[in-house]
Design an enzyme around this catalytic site. Structure first.
Site, short mmCIF file in Angstrom:
data_model
loop_
_atom_site.label_atom_id
_atom_site.label_comp_id
_atom_site.label_asym_id
_atom_site.label_seq_id
_atom_site.Cartn_x
_atom_site.Cartn_y
_atom_site.Cartn_z
N ASP A 11 -31.63 1.61 -11.96
CA ASP A 11 -30.34 2.19 -12.38
C ASP A 11 -29.42 2.68 -11.08
OD1 ASP A 11 -28.03 3.40 -13.31
OD2 ASP A 11 -29.30 4.71 -14.65
N ILE A 12 -28.50 2.23 -10.54
CA ILE A 12 -27.78 2.46 -9.58
C ILE A 12 -27.21 4.04 -9.48
CG2 ILE A 12 -25.30 1.86 -10.05
CD1 ILE A 12 -25.33 0.36 -7.33
N ASP A 35 -20.07 -0.36 -14.70
CA ASP A 35 -19.00 0.44 -14.53
C ASP A 35 -19.05 1.66 -15.57
OD1 ASP A 35 -16.08 1.50 -14.12
OD2 ASP A 35 -15.35 -0.36 -14.99
N THR A 123 -21.83 -10.34 -11.71
CA THR A 123 -22.88 -11.23 -12.47
C THR A 123 -22.94 -10.87 -13.75
OG1 THR A 123 -24.59 -9.97 -11.76
CG2 THR A 123 -24.00 -11.71 -10.12
N VAL A 125 -20.53 -9.32 -16.95
CA VAL A 125 -19.22 -9.45 -17.91
C VAL A 125 -18.48 -10.47 -17.28
CG1 VAL A 125 -17.32 -8.83 -18.99
CG2 VAL A 125 -19.42 -7.17 -19.04
N TYR A 126 -18.14 -10.64 -15.98
CA TYR A 126 -17.46 -11.69 -15.11
C TYR A 126 -17.94 -13.01 -15.12
CZ TYR A 126 -13.82 -8.19 -14.02
OH TYR A 126 -12.93 -7.40 -14.13
N1 AR6 Z 1 -27.41 -0.12 -12.46
C1 AR6 Z 1 -27.58 -1.28 -11.60
N2 AR6 Z 1 -26.79 -2.33 -12.16
C2 AR6 Z 1 -26.54 -2.41 -13.46
C3 AR6 Z 1 -26.47 -1.25 -14.25
C4 AR6 Z 1 -26.81 -0.03 -13.68
N3 AR6 Z 1 -26.73 1.04 -14.44
N4 AR6 Z 1 -25.63 -1.70 -15.27
C5 AR6 Z 1 -25.66 -2.92 -15.47
N5 AR6 Z 1 -26.05 -3.48 -14.23
P1 AR6 Z 1 -21.36 -5.84 -14.98
P2 AR6 Z 1 -19.05 -7.57 -13.69
C6 AR6 Z 1 -25.91 -4.66 -13.50
O1 AR6 Z 1 -20.95 -6.53 -16.16
O2 AR6 Z 1 -19.91 -8.93 -13.93
C7 AR6 Z 1 -16.95 -3.83 -16.62
O3 AR6 Z 1 -16.65 -3.79 -18.07
C8 AR6 Z 1 -25.50 -6.12 -14.66
O4 AR6 Z 1 -27.14 -6.29 -14.88
O5 AR6 Z 1 -21.22 -4.36 -14.86
O6 AR6 Z 1 -18.68 -7.32 -12.34
C9 AR6 Z 1 -16.03 -3.53 -15.79
O7 AR6 Z 1 -14.98 -2.80 -16.11
C10 AR6 Z 1 -25.41 -7.09 -13.71
O8 AR6 Z 1 -26.12 -7.82 -12.92
O9 AR6 Z 1 -20.13 -6.24 -13.79
C11 AR6 Z 1 -15.34 -5.08 -15.57
O10 AR6 Z 1 -14.50 -5.20 -16.66
C12 AR6 Z 1 -24.45 -6.30 -12.69
O11 AR6 Z 1 -24.86 -4.86 -12.85
C13 AR6 Z 1 -16.42 -6.08 -15.68
O12 AR6 Z 1 -17.48 -5.27 -16.53
C14 AR6 Z 1 -22.85 -6.52 -12.80
O13 AR6 Z 1 -22.51 -6.63 -14.35
C15 AR6 Z 1 -17.01 -6.40 -14.63
O14 AR6 Z 1 -17.91 -7.47 -14.63
#
Ligand code: AR6
Length: 178
Positions: A11-12, A35, A123, A125-126
């Site tokens: 977890d970041i 986020d 990677t 939601v986007y």
């Molecule tokens: N620590 C590290 N990595 C994580 C964590 C965490 N706690 N939680 C999720 N991930 P995403 P995006 C990973 O969807 O695709 C948001 O709603 C996850 O497994 O968070 O850039 C924003 O507000 C994945 O590999 O970001 C935008 O609307 C990675 O983080 C949208 O999502 C990115 O997944 C952005 O989408």
């Protein structure tokens, strides 16, 4: 070999680094995924700081980055960047993702920060395909670090083992042990 890059599985929000990068959306008002986790862990001060940025600069365009305080996180600052929404790969997605990494690194360096942690931007939601995104992340960060002294250390934070293996393989291929 570039020992300035490391892969971290977990977890970041738990990392004691200078800067945590957030995969935000243009509104900067929080969301799901990483986020949501960052805003929950940082507390309400982070949203307030984002509102100030939003009032001053408007939305954060895909590929751009802004910096705020880190609230209750162990980090000193949060850099919010916005990845591309995946539309099949013919809509400048790769260039935007590369810019998101490079602008985040530039902003951290400009503020004198030494360590920075990236999630796998775009990677979740986007919808950016993981392997292609990891390749851009590794190449962009590696190339940047060969040219610049700051940040001294970069962590690729992977939320699952499959992604961590992917990053490690790419870094080994580039001769950059972690
Ligand atoms: N620590 C590290 N990595 C994580 C964590 C965490 N706690 N939680 C999720 N991930 P995403 P995006 C990973 O969807 O695709 C948001 O709603 C996850 O497994 O968070 O850039 C924003 O507000 C994945 O590999 O970001 C935008 O609307 C990675 O983080 C949208 O999502 C990115 O997944 C952005 O989408």
């Amino acid at each position: 070999m570039n020992s300035r890059i490391e892969v971290f599985l977990g977890d970041i929000t738990t990392l004691h680094v200078d800067v945590v990068v957030n995969a935000a959306n243009p509104s900067l008002m929080g969301g799901g995924g990483v986020d949501g986790a960052i805003h929950r862990a940082a507390g309400p001060a982070l949203l307030e700081a984002c509102k100030v940025v939003r009032q001053q600069q408007g939305e954060c365009a895909p590929g751009q980055a802004v910096i705020t305080l880190a609230g209750d996180l162990p980090a000193k600052a949060v850099i919010h960047t916005v990845g591309p929404v995946w539309h099949g790969g013919e809509h400048h997605e790769a260039r935007i993702l590369e810019e998101a990494y490079r602008n985040s690194l530039n902003l951290a360096a400009a503020n004198g920060y030494h360590s920075l942690a990236f999630p796998a931007i775009g990677t979740g939601v986007y919808g950016y395909p993981r392997a292609a995104a990891a390749e851009i992340a590794v190449n962009t960060v590696s190339d940047y670090l060969t040219r610049k002294p700051l940040p001294e250390r970069v962590y690729f934070v992977c939320y699952d083992e499959e992604n961590a293996r992917l990053y490690k393989r790419l870094l080994t291929q580039r001769g950059q042990e972690t």
